[in-house]
Scaffold this motif. Structure first.
Motif, mmCIF file in Angstrom:
data_model
loop_
_atom_site.group_PDB
_atom_site.id
_atom_site.type_symbol
_atom_site.label_atom_id
_atom_site.label_comp_id
_atom_site.label_asym_id
_atom_site.label_seq_id
_atom_site.Cartn_x
_atom_site.Cartn_y
_atom_site.Cartn_z
ATOM 1 N N GLU A 105 0.824 -1.206 0.000
ATOM 2 C CA GLU A 105 0.000 0.000 0.000
ATOM 3 C C GLU A 105 0.862 1.262 0.000
ATOM 4 O O GLU A 105 0.501 2.272 -0.618
ATOM 5 N N LEU A 106 2.004 1.204 0.676
ATOM 6 C CA LEU A 106 2.856 2.390 0.778
ATOM 7 C C LEU A 106 3.569 2.693 -0.537
ATOM 8 O O LEU A 106 3.667 3.865 -0.928
ATOM 9 N N PHE A 107 4.044 1.643 -1.223
ATOM 10 C CA PHE A 107 4.857 1.865 -2.420
ATOM 11 C C PHE A 107 4.280 1.259 -3.701
ATOM 12 O O PHE A 107 4.876 1.430 -4.772
ATOM 13 N N GLY A 108 3.168 0.541 -3.603
ATOM 14 C CA GLY A 108 2.586 -0.035 -4.803
ATOM 15 C C GLY A 108 3.326 -1.248 -5.336
ATOM 16 O O GLY A 108 3.263 -1.545 -6.535
ATOM 17 N N TYR A 109 4.032 -1.967 -4.463
ATOM 18 C CA TYR A 109 4.735 -3.165 -4.908
ATOM 19 C C TYR A 109 3.755 -4.210 -5.455
ATOM 20 O O TYR A 109 2.677 -4.420 -4.896
ATOM 21 N N ASP A 110 4.156 -4.888 -6.519
ATOM 22 C CA ASP A 110 3.568 -6.173 -6.872
ATOM 23 C C ASP A 110 4.358 -7.241 -6.132
ATOM 24 O O ASP A 110 5.480 -6.989 -5.667
ATOM 25 N N HIS A 111 3.786 -8.448 -6.019
ATOM 26 C CA HIS A 111 4.550 -9.479 -5.320
ATOM 27 C C HIS A 111 4.294 -10.848 -5.918
ATOM 28 O O HIS A 111 3.263 -11.089 -6.548
ATOM 29 N N GLU A 112 5.270 -11.722 -5.710
ATOM 30 C CA GLU A 112 5.169 -13.124 -6.100
ATOM 31 C C GLU A 112 5.534 -13.957 -4.885
ATOM 32 O O GLU A 112 6.584 -13.756 -4.268
ATOM 33 N N GLN A 113 4.664 -14.879 -4.529
ATOM 34 C CA GLN A 113 4.849 -15.647 -3.306
ATOM 35 C C GLN A 113 5.325 -17.055 -3.611
ATOM 36 O O GLN A 113 4.877 -17.692 -4.560
ATOM 37 N N PHE A 114 6.230 -17.539 -2.760
ATOM 38 C CA PHE A 114 6.781 -18.890 -2.886
ATOM 39 C C PHE A 114 6.601 -19.597 -1.551
ATOM 40 O O PHE A 114 6.604 -18.974 -0.499
ATOM 41 N N GLY A 115 6.492 -20.899 -1.580
ATOM 42 C CA GLY A 115 6.386 -21.669 -0.349
ATOM 43 C C GLY A 115 4.992 -21.617 0.236
ATOM 44 O O GLY A 115 4.028 -21.151 -0.373
ATOM 45 N N THR A 116 4.890 -22.091 1.491
ATOM 46 C CA THR A 116 3.617 -22.196 2.189
ATOM 47 C C THR A 116 3.604 -21.245 3.365
ATOM 48 O O THR A 116 4.545 -21.211 4.158
ATOM 49 N N GLU A 117 2.557 -20.479 3.505
ATOM 50 C CA GLU A 117 2.471 -19.512 4.595
ATOM 51 C C GLU A 117 2.640 -20.214 5.945
ATOM 52 O O GLU A 117 2.045 -21.253 6.214
ATOM 53 N N GLY A 118 3.498 -19.630 6.796
ATOM 54 C CA GLY A 118 3.750 -20.202 8.116
ATOM 55 C C GLY A 118 4.898 -21.186 8.127
ATOM 56 O O GLY A 118 5.369 -21.584 9.176
ATOM 57 N N ARG A 119 5.361 -21.598 6.955
ATOM 58 C CA ARG A 119 6.519 -22.488 6.893
ATOM 59 C C ARG A 119 7.694 -21.745 6.268
ATOM 60 O O ARG A 119 8.372 -20.989 6.921
ATOM 61 N N SER A 120 7.909 -21.925 4.964
ATOM 62 C CA SER A 120 9.019 -21.237 4.312
ATOM 63 C C SER A 120 8.474 -20.216 3.327
ATOM 64 O O SER A 120 8.945 -20.098 2.207
ATOM 65 N N ASP A 121 7.459 -19.485 3.753
ATOM 66 C CA ASP A 121 6.811 -18.491 2.914
ATOM 67 C C ASP A 121 7.787 -17.362 2.587
ATOM 68 O O ASP A 121 8.364 -16.749 3.480
ATOM 69 N N TYR A 122 7.936 -17.093 1.296
ATOM 70 C CA TYR A 122 8.904 -16.108 0.806
ATOM 71 C C TYR A 122 8.213 -15.305 -0.283
ATOM 72 O O TYR A 122 7.718 -15.855 -1.259
ATOM 73 N N SER A 123 8.151 -13.984 -0.116
ATOM 74 C CA SER A 123 7.466 -13.130 -1.073
ATOM 75 C C SER A 123 8.449 -12.131 -1.654
ATOM 76 O O SER A 123 9.146 -11.437 -0.905
#
Length: 281
Positions: free
Chosen positions: A164-182
């Motif tokens: 919201e602050l900078f308008g980043y797009d993102h791509e997520q890898f892994g599983t949230e709560g484990r090795s989640d990497y964005s």
């Protein structure tokens, strides 16, 4: 160094808002830290006195600015990341509206620009820098900033806040709560990453933090730099390993500041660095 609207100028020549634009070591022992980084990366230093911002050192690599070093007021040494903005007052105001809190008020540093430090809602400090037009910052080379990751337990909070602050797009890898990497992007340019902490490795002393990656010359390699760091009084947090961004190791300097070194010439299909920051402080 101008901060421009995305799409108006190539990012390799100008800064987009939200791009890393400066790093600062807040250290409990500036003299010892300077000796360590000079030995490891060949940094030289220029004393900078400012009536408003106080005294600090500018670290130079091959004559170009790469970082500043400033005495800590507390008991911990830490690397701080600054993100670019064309209007530090407006961006800081928006950041506070989104849940951040100002920890170091806006001040102008002659030769650098206007900066402000905030605690984000994901519980990690970051800086905003409105750079002066003529300011330079070397990145992407040995002995300079190569990459940065926000390591936090509040992964979704961090994603939403910075997007919201900078308008980043993102791509997520892994599983949230484990090795989640964005990975966060501005256009097609990857600028930062966010790592979700794995709960079973979190202790009472663990704090969210930025992990800054400094480049290693391929002729020396990460393993040799680690050996040299130990000889200079540093400590190894994570032994060298191969990752998608290169051969990486996580170190602490002699004053306790955590950072990573990376040889990008050794990049390969090895996943990410998200599994290899052991968190304890």
């Amino acid at each position: 160094m101008a901060v421009v609207t995305p799409g108006s100028s190539p990012p390799q020549w100008d800064l987009y808002p939200g791009m890393p634009c400066w790093i600062e070591l807040i250290t409990t022992d500036a003299e010892r830290a300077c000796e360590f980084y000079a030995g490891l990366f060949g940094w030289e230093y220029r004393l900078h006195r400012d009536p408003e911002a106080g005294e600090h050192l500018i670290a130079l690599h091959d004559g170009f600015p790469v970082a500043s070093i400033r005495a800590a007021s507390g008991e911990h040494s830490v690397w701080r990341l600054y993100l670019a903005t064309g209007d530090s007052a407006a961006t800081a105001e928006e950041a506070t509206r989104l849940g951040a809190a100002i920890t170091v008020p806006r001040n102008h540093v002659s030769g650098l620009g206007t900066k402000v430090v905030l605690m984000g809602p994901s519980d990690a400090e970051f800086g905003l820098l409105e750079p002066e037009e003529g300011w330079q910052f070397d990145v992407g080379l040995p002995g300079t900033l190569m990459w940065a990751e926000l390591v936090t337990i509040k992964a979704q909070t961090a994603d939403v806040f910075f997007q919201e602050l900078f308008g980043y797009d993102h791509e997520q890898f892994g599983t949230e709560g484990r090795s989640d990497y964005s990975v966060w992007y501005l256009g097609e340019e990857s600028v930062l990453a966010r790592v979700s902490m794995i709960r079973e490795f979190i202790s009472a002393h663990t704090r969210p933090h930025w992990l800054l990656y400094l480049g290693v010359d391929r002729a020396r390699g990460t393993d040799e730099v680690v050996r040299e760091a130990i000889g200079l009084g540093g400590r190894v947090r994570v032994d060298p390993y191969d990752s998608s961004i290169g051969r990486v190791a996580v170190l602490r300097d002699p004053t306790g500041a955590r950072f990573a070194v990376v040889d990008p010439s050794q990049a390969g299909n090895f996943g990410t660095a998200a599994n290899f920051d052991p968190y304890d402080d």
